[in-house]
Design an enzyme around this catalytic site. Structure first.
Site, mmCIF file in Angstrom:
data_model
loop_
_atom_site.group_PDB
_atom_site.id
_atom_site.type_symbol
_atom_site.label_atom_id
_atom_site.label_comp_id
_atom_site.label_asym_id
_atom_site.label_seq_id
_atom_site.Cartn_x
_atom_site.Cartn_y
_atom_site.Cartn_z
ATOM 1 N N ARG A 167 -10.603 36.477 50.594
ATOM 2 C CA ARG A 167 -11.784 37.310 50.827
ATOM 3 C C ARG A 167 -13.044 36.593 50.330
ATOM 4 N NH1 ARG A 167 -11.873 43.280 48.280
ATOM 5 N NH2 ARG A 167 -12.520 42.221 46.384
ATOM 6 N N ARG A 218 -9.972 40.142 36.050
ATOM 7 C CA ARG A 218 -10.036 41.475 36.684
ATOM 8 C C ARG A 218 -8.663 42.139 36.677
ATOM 9 N NH1 ARG A 218 -12.488 39.676 42.139
ATOM 10 N NH2 ARG A 218 -12.213 41.812 42.864
ATOM 11 N N ARG A 263 -11.810 54.298 36.675
ATOM 12 C CA ARG A 263 -11.178 53.044 36.257
ATOM 13 C C ARG A 263 -10.780 53.086 34.797
ATOM 14 N NH1 ARG A 263 -13.298 49.564 40.417
ATOM 15 N NH2 ARG A 263 -12.542 47.442 40.306
ATOM 16 N N LYS A 297 -7.868 48.749 48.956
ATOM 17 C CA LYS A 297 -8.450 50.099 48.878
ATOM 18 C C LYS A 297 -9.570 50.286 49.908
ATOM 19 C CE LYS A 297 -9.465 49.679 44.461
ATOM 20 N NZ LYS A 297 -8.883 48.435 43.926
ATOM 21 N N ARG A 303 -18.741 37.183 47.406
ATOM 22 C CA ARG A 303 -18.682 37.782 46.065
ATOM 23 C C ARG A 303 -18.253 36.743 45.040
ATOM 24 N NH1 ARG A 303 -15.500 43.456 46.250
ATOM 25 N NH2 ARG A 303 -15.218 42.849 44.061
HETATM 26 P P1 ADP Z 1 -12.152 45.332 43.229
HETATM 27 O O1 ADP Z 1 -11.403 46.628 43.174
HETATM 28 O O2 ADP Z 1 -11.721 44.466 44.367
HETATM 29 O O3 ADP Z 1 -12.202 44.606 41.923
HETATM 30 P P2 ADP Z 1 -14.723 46.762 43.265
HETATM 31 O O4 ADP Z 1 -15.751 46.554 44.293
HETATM 32 O O5 ADP Z 1 -14.090 48.109 43.182
HETATM 33 O O6 ADP Z 1 -13.666 45.618 43.560
HETATM 34 O O7 ADP Z 1 -15.319 46.433 41.815
HETATM 35 C C1 ADP Z 1 -16.015 45.238 41.525
HETATM 36 C C2 ADP Z 1 -16.529 45.264 40.087
HETATM 37 O O8 ADP Z 1 -17.462 46.365 39.926
HETATM 38 C C3 ADP Z 1 -15.480 45.509 38.997
HETATM 39 O O9 ADP Z 1 -14.828 44.328 38.604
HETATM 40 C C4 ADP Z 1 -16.356 46.092 37.872
HETATM 41 O O10 ADP Z 1 -17.078 45.092 37.201
HETATM 42 C C5 ADP Z 1 -17.370 46.946 38.631
HETATM 43 N N1 ADP Z 1 -16.924 48.359 38.765
HETATM 44 C C6 ADP Z 1 -16.635 48.985 39.942
HETATM 45 N N2 ADP Z 1 -16.251 50.260 39.723
HETATM 46 C C7 ADP Z 1 -16.277 50.439 38.366
HETATM 47 C C8 ADP Z 1 -15.958 51.526 37.503
HETATM 48 N N3 ADP Z 1 -15.500 52.699 37.986
HETATM 49 N N4 ADP Z 1 -16.109 51.357 36.154
HETATM 50 C C9 ADP Z 1 -16.561 50.204 35.659
HETATM 51 N N5 ADP Z 1 -16.853 49.131 36.407
HETATM 52 C C10 ADP Z 1 -16.725 49.228 37.759
#
Ligand code: ADP
Length: 191
Positions: free
Chosen positions: A128, A146, A89, A14, A134
């Protein structure tokens, strides 16, 4: 406005594809993951609370990310459109987003969903993790969590947008350029 929800499991690409959308369509990119990591690096109270959940691969509470989105929409009131990356999400977040957009006389145009097999996701995320630093990319059981959280809480959003005829699935395997090309072809029909 052109408002895109960029959707897909962790590791689907994404963030990578968002860069191309910003350039090609002049949209404002809002990544809740990036916003949360920014809070963490500034050691804010919400950041400190979010870190514990993020490091386990769990979601942070809806209210936290919804507040961030609200701030971003206000901060970019002159935007041509937005790319929502990592948000919504949950179905609850999607409903709040619809309300917030309604408040600025707008709506989601399309959900662009990157479809990638689980095996490939794990390989990409572990890779990554070697450079991103991370914690949630470095441990296979966190990655598994996840993906499980995604399947349980986030995947139902496909039906939410499909019911509104806004779901566009994109085959997410191949080179970055091939995938960008597929997204471009889909979005060109919508603008
Ligand atoms: P990825 O899609 O690779 O898991 P992100 O950077 O989008 O990475 O998200 C990393 C973490 O941030 C998620 O696992 C969650 O804990 C938190 N997070 C991100 N966006 C949301 C959201 N919209 N609602 C709840 N938690 C979120």
């Amino acid at each position: 406005m052109l408002n895109i929800v960029l959707f897909g499991p962790p590791g689907a690409g994404k963030g990578t594809q968002a860069k191309f959308l910003i350039k090609n369509f002049g949209l404002i990119h809002i990544s809740t993951g990036d916003l949360l990591r920014n809070e963490i690096s500034q050691k804010t109270e919400p950041g400190i609370k979010a870190k514990v959940l993020m490091d386990k691969g769990d979601l942070v509470p809806d209210e936290v990310v919804e507040g961030m989105i609200k701030n971003q929409l206000t901060a970019h009131s002159d935007a041509k459109g937005f790319i929502f990356d990592g948000f919504p999400r949950t179905v609850a977040q999607a409903k709040v987003l619809d309300e917030l957009l309604k408040g600025i006389n707008s709506a989601i145009t399309a959900m662009v969903a990157l479809e990638v097999k689980k095996q490939e996701l794990i390989i990409r995320l572990l890779n990554r993790g070697k450079s991103s630093g991370r914690a949630d990319d470095q441990n296979e059981s966190t990655i598994e969590n996840r993906i499980a959280v995604y399947n349980k809480k986030t995947a139902p959003l496909k039906d939410y947008y499909d019911a509104q005829k806004k779901y566009y699935g994109i085959y997410g395997m191949g080179t970055i350029e091939e995938i960008s090309g597929r997204i471009n072809d889909t979005l060109k029909k919508l603008v």
